[in-house]
Design an enzyme around this catalytic site. Structure first.
Site, mmCIF file in Angstrom:
data_model
loop_
_atom_site.group_PDB
_atom_site.id
_atom_site.type_symbol
_atom_site.label_atom_id
_atom_site.label_comp_id
_atom_site.label_asym_id
_atom_site.label_seq_id
_atom_site.Cartn_x
_atom_site.Cartn_y
_atom_site.Cartn_z
ATOM 1 N N CYS A 93 0.605 -7.886 9.415
ATOM 2 C CA CYS A 93 2.070 -7.877 9.379
ATOM 3 C C CYS A 93 2.684 -8.692 10.494
ATOM 4 O O CYS A 93 3.311 -8.150 11.385
ATOM 5 C CB CYS A 93 2.632 -6.472 9.389
ATOM 6 S SG CYS A 93 1.516 -5.196 9.877
ATOM 7 N N GLY A 139 0.795 -1.232 0.000
ATOM 8 C CA GLY A 139 0.000 0.000 0.000
ATOM 9 C C GLY A 139 0.817 1.266 0.000
ATOM 10 O O GLY A 139 0.739 2.082 -0.903
ATOM 11 N N SER A 140 1.631 1.447 1.037
ATOM 12 C CA SER A 140 2.347 2.723 1.115
ATOM 13 C C SER A 140 3.674 2.650 0.371
ATOM 14 O O SER A 140 4.302 1.590 0.291
ATOM 15 C CB SER A 140 2.589 3.097 2.573
ATOM 16 O OG SER A 140 3.299 2.083 3.231
ATOM 17 N N HIS A 195 11.415 -4.408 7.263
ATOM 18 C CA HIS A 195 11.837 -3.858 8.551
ATOM 19 C C HIS A 195 13.325 -3.543 8.575
ATOM 20 O O HIS A 195 13.835 -3.040 9.552
ATOM 21 C CB HIS A 195 11.483 -4.827 9.675
ATOM 22 C CG HIS A 195 10.013 -5.111 9.707
ATOM 23 N ND1 HIS A 195 9.463 -6.171 9.018
ATOM 24 C CD2 HIS A 195 8.981 -4.458 10.266
ATOM 25 C CE1 HIS A 195 8.156 -6.161 9.194
ATOM 26 N NE2 HIS A 195 7.832 -5.127 9.941
HETATM 27 N N1 GLN Z 1 -1.500 -0.417 3.771
HETATM 28 C C1 GLN Z 1 -0.642 -0.103 4.854
HETATM 29 C C2 GLN Z 1 0.725 0.318 4.350
HETATM 30 O O1 GLN Z 1 1.172 -0.193 3.379
HETATM 31 C C3 GLN Z 1 -0.481 -1.280 5.783
HETATM 32 C C4 GLN Z 1 0.365 -0.939 6.980
HETATM 33 C C5 GLN Z 1 0.380 -2.003 8.041
HETATM 34 O O2 GLN Z 1 0.106 -3.152 7.818
HETATM 35 N N2 GLN Z 1 0.728 -1.650 9.250
HETATM 36 O O3 GLN Z 1 1.388 1.154 4.915
HETATM 37 ZN ZN ZN Z 2 1.902 -4.650 7.590
#
Ligand code: GLN
Ligand code: ZN
Length: 775
Positions: free
Chosen positions: A658, A447-448, A709
């Site tokens: 996640c 997503g981001s 990460h």
């Molecule tokens: N869609 C969000 C992103 O890509 C998901 C973030 C997450 O899972 N914490 O940032």
């Molecule tokens: Zn995530």
């Protein structure tokens, strides 16, 4: 209520107070120290000032016994590791060279050594540093911090009660150090640890402590008979010490359950119990074990981890019952006030009609002082406070915000069909495949994309009025075009718009929903110097307007390939907010789910073929006690499906979580009925694919092949071999290729290189599969 004349007067006390200061002074000092702008001496002086001010604030409010030792530069579990000398070998040199720098090295790592692992403190949003222990661990007592802070408080004329993480909880929260067998149980080190606690207790006694509090929240979780035996042994041995302060063991966040009789019978002088929310059962349990004759009870009757005013009359009734069950009853919040913001009166932009329902740390402190006074002097002494409290509570019940007839009617009208897609996954797939036309092993991201300095500056400029909305929007639009062009060039199959317009995945939606409140100063420590401002679910939730359709539609208009719509799911919205305490949490979840459902169907109507509803919090919100889990999972999965089931068969629903340890929620993941789920897997070497495969998970899965990460760039070979491993659990027709999580915290250069590897790996494995078929 009659005056409590037969027993000792009741004190007001707390277990801990927000550490950061009214303007996050601690964050500034610590980060300044890391950056070399603040000297160690200045940092220590700032910390001393913050402690002094907190104690002053508590004393001024009427708290008779203040906690010490709850302050921390980073984390109280890390402080405990230092106190017992559990310094991992890789950090020893740094600690020996400089205690403060060594401490931060354990917390954050250095260029050469990894930090301790970080994980959530029970079911709160605070994170602690996990102690690393092994059969060779040697504990040594270092009481400097505990004693130093106690002395400081005494020098200021305070009556203080040092608060430490208890020995059983410390060991139960620890994990085997790297290189130690995974089945090593740190609790087996108890006999080695207790003498160290004995030494610290003696030092605290010598420094003037009458009482010491040992926090044992790990005992509110389901514990084995062996762990309960260890608890009994620990408190028998500590109790038998001759040179020690009086000991008070505190359990909070839930009922103590089987651990209650163990602690009640232990030869210690007091117990702290939580009587709020799911822990209210402690009251009955306490009566059943015959109370705490001859002991001191600290009654946690004010919810220490949520933001609502207390029902003082209800609490007084609980306290009145408790008076008959212990020698002396003191009043406290249920847990440390670390988990709530400092001061509700700082929220000047909150409607005063709503602000009167809010109680942050300062207000909660006033509540416990009032309750202790009522208990000691009789309710006649607090009539004004009781009347005001009654009026505040009544205004909340009567408010149109908490009772929106349209929202209520809609929730009532929900039928089981609303939370089920009309077609099964098997029926939906052909429709989705026909519409999307994706290759085998489709590639996508979560997503981001990187949140660059330009984006952050643009957001700050907009807030400060340096640019107008049109200029800000232009900045966002440009970013979206660039992110899309990059993905198309890189060969990604299902695109994202990159989320540049979002400050935070919960706040962004909270700000657009009616009934959700944002705070300006409501900072709460998440970990170390990271603070968050969780929004507040204050009233009935509705969606005045579409929230993401505009940017999603714009993104699709700029791209040939499908662009995923991106939403935060109902469970995560609740988990990372303060929730209402005046209705069942499932009702709040359903309200949020209905608002999201409207967003999902609006996205579909705008032409979005793939919609991802993120639920990273699904597992972390799991109740502490196994018996409460089915109930939680029922509303959690139902609300997810409620938000995603209003779409056609050919609209593909994705979800994302996640983490890789989802064993406890495998069934729930299946119950979500999402067409595609992406999960973290790179660090667990695709074990998740095997686990899902073994459990017969029937839908599509994208186990992450790129660990976001770390700044490390995975090579093509590495990603390829992870994918081949993935195919061992999930067949090619149902395997997706994606990173572990969103890319917002990464830099562009690593992201480019990593996604290049990811796409190359997908292509290579596709070729292998095609060759396998032909050959
Ligand atoms: N869609 C969000 C992103 O890509 C998901 C973030 C997450 O899972 N914490 O940032
Ligand atoms: Zn995530």
């Amino acid at each position: 209520m009659a005056k409590n004349s037969t027993t000792a007067p009741s004190f007001a006390t707390v277990y801990g107070y927000p550490r950061q200061g009214p303007n996050r002074e601690l964050k500034k000092a610590v980060e300044g120290y890391w950056a070399g702008r603040v000297t160690a001496g200045a940092l220590r002086a700032a910390a001393r000032r913050l402690r002094r001010d907190n104690w002053q604030q508590l004393a001024d409010a009427g708290v008779q016994e203040i906690p010490t030792g709850d302050f921390s530069y980073y984390d109280h579990v890390l402080d405990t590791s230092v106190m017992v000398g559990a310094i991992p070998p890789r950090h020893r040199a740094a600690v020996e060279a400089d205690a403060l720098d060594g401490y931060f090295a354990m917390a954050r790592g250095t260029q050469d050594v990894a930090p301790l692992e970080m994980t959530k403190w029970f079911d709160t949003n605070y994170h602690y540093l996990v102690p690393e222990l092994g059969p060779d661990t040697v504990f040594t007592a270092n009481s400097a911090k505990a004693v130093g802070e106690l002395r400081e408080a005494i020098a200021l004329g305070r009556t203080a009660r040092p608060v430490l993480v208890g020995p059983v909880t410390y060991l139960l929260l620890a994990k085997p150090a790297p290189g130690v067998a995974a089945d090593f149980e740190p609790i087996t080190l108890l006999d080695r640890l207790l003498p160290v606690y004995a030494e610290v207790l003696a030092d605290l006694r010598a420094a003037g402590a009458e009482w010491v509090q040992l926090d044992e929240p790990a005992l509110v979780q389901d514990r084995t008979p062996a762990a309960l035996n260890s608890t009994a042994r620990a408190y028998r041995d500590l109790g038998a010490l001759t040179d020690r302060p009086k000991i008070l063991a505190a359990g909070y966040f839930d009922r103590l359950g089987e651990a209650l009789p163990v602690l009640a019978k232990a030869p210690i002088e007091g117990l702290g119990l939580d009587f709020t929310g799911p822990a209210a059962g402690n009251l009955e349990d306490l009566a059943r074990v015959g109370g705490l004759p001859g002991k001191r009870l600290i009654a946690g009757v004010v919810d220490g981890r949520n933001v609502w005013i207390n029902d003082l009359e209800k609490s007084l009734a609980t306290l009145a019952t408790l008076l008959g069950l212990a020698d002396r009853v003191d009043v406290a919040p249920s847990c440390s006030l670390l988990h709530v913001p400092l001061d509700a009166t700082a929220e000047r932009e909150v409607d005063p009609q709503i602000a009167r329902w809010l109680a942050f740390a300062r207000q909660k402190t006033a509540e416990i002082v009032t309750l202790a006074r009522g208990l000691t002097e009789g309710t006649g002494a607090i009539t004004a406070q009781l009347a005001a409290n009654r009026a505040d509570l009544a205004s909340r019940t009567a408010s149109a915000l908490t009772h929106d007839p349209a929202v209520r009617a809609r929730v009532r009208a929900i039928t089981p069909a609303d939370s089920h897609r009309p077609q099964t996954y098997t029926e939906r797939t052909p429709a989705q495949r026909a519409r999307l036309g994706l290759p085998l092993l489709p590639t996508t991201t979560i997503g981001s994309f990187p949140q660059t300095d330009e984006l952050r500056t643009a957001r700050a400029d907009l807030r400060r009025g340096r640019i107008d909305t049109a200029a800000y929007d232009e900045r966002i639009a440009t970013e979206i075009r660039e992110v899309l062009a990059y993905q198309e060039k890189a060969g990604i199959d299902v695109l994202v718009h990159g989320e540049p317009e979002r400050n935070d995945m919960v706040q962004y939606f909270a700000e657009q929903l009616t009934g959700y409140l944002a705070t300006q100063h409501g900072w709460v420590q998440s970990y170390g110097t990271r603070y968050v401002r969780p929004p507040i679910l204050a009233g009935d939730i509705s969606r005045p307007e579409p929230m993401t359709v505009r940017w999603t539609r714009y993104a699709q208009s700029q791209a040939q390939r499908p662009v995923k719509g991106m939403l935060t799911g109902p469970v995560t919205m609740l988990a990372w907010s303060f929730v209402r305490d005046d209705q069942p949490i499932g009702d709040t979840a359903r309200q949020v789910a209905l608002a999201l459902r409207d967003e999902v169907t609006d996205l579909e109507a705008a032409g979005t073929a793939v919609i991802q509803v993120d639920e990273p919090a699904l597992r972390e919100t799991l109740p502490l006690r196994a018996a409460d889990r089915p109930g939680y999972l029922a509303w959690a999965t139902e609300s997810f499906r409620l938000s995603t089931s209003g779409v056609r068969a050919d609209t593909q629903i994705h979800t994302h979580m996640c983490y890789a340890e989802f064993g406890a929620i495998m069934g729930a993941i299946d119950d979500l009925d999402a067409d595609v789920i992406s999960l973290e897997a790179a660090r667990s070497h695709m074990q998740v694919a095997d686990e899902l495969g073994a459990a017969g998970y029937p839908r599509e899965v994208g186990p992450g092949v790129y660990d976001i990460h770390s700044p490390r760039v995975p090579g093509v070979d590495e990603a390829t071999s992870l994918l081949r491993k993935g195919l061992g659990g999930i067949p090619a027709e149902r395997l997706w290729v994606n990173p572990d999580c969103g890319l917002k915290t990464r830099g562009w250069p690593e992201v480019r290189a990593s996604l290049e590897s990811l796409v190359a790996a997908a292509r290579e494995v596709r070729t292998e599969l095609a060759e396998g078929e032909n050959g």
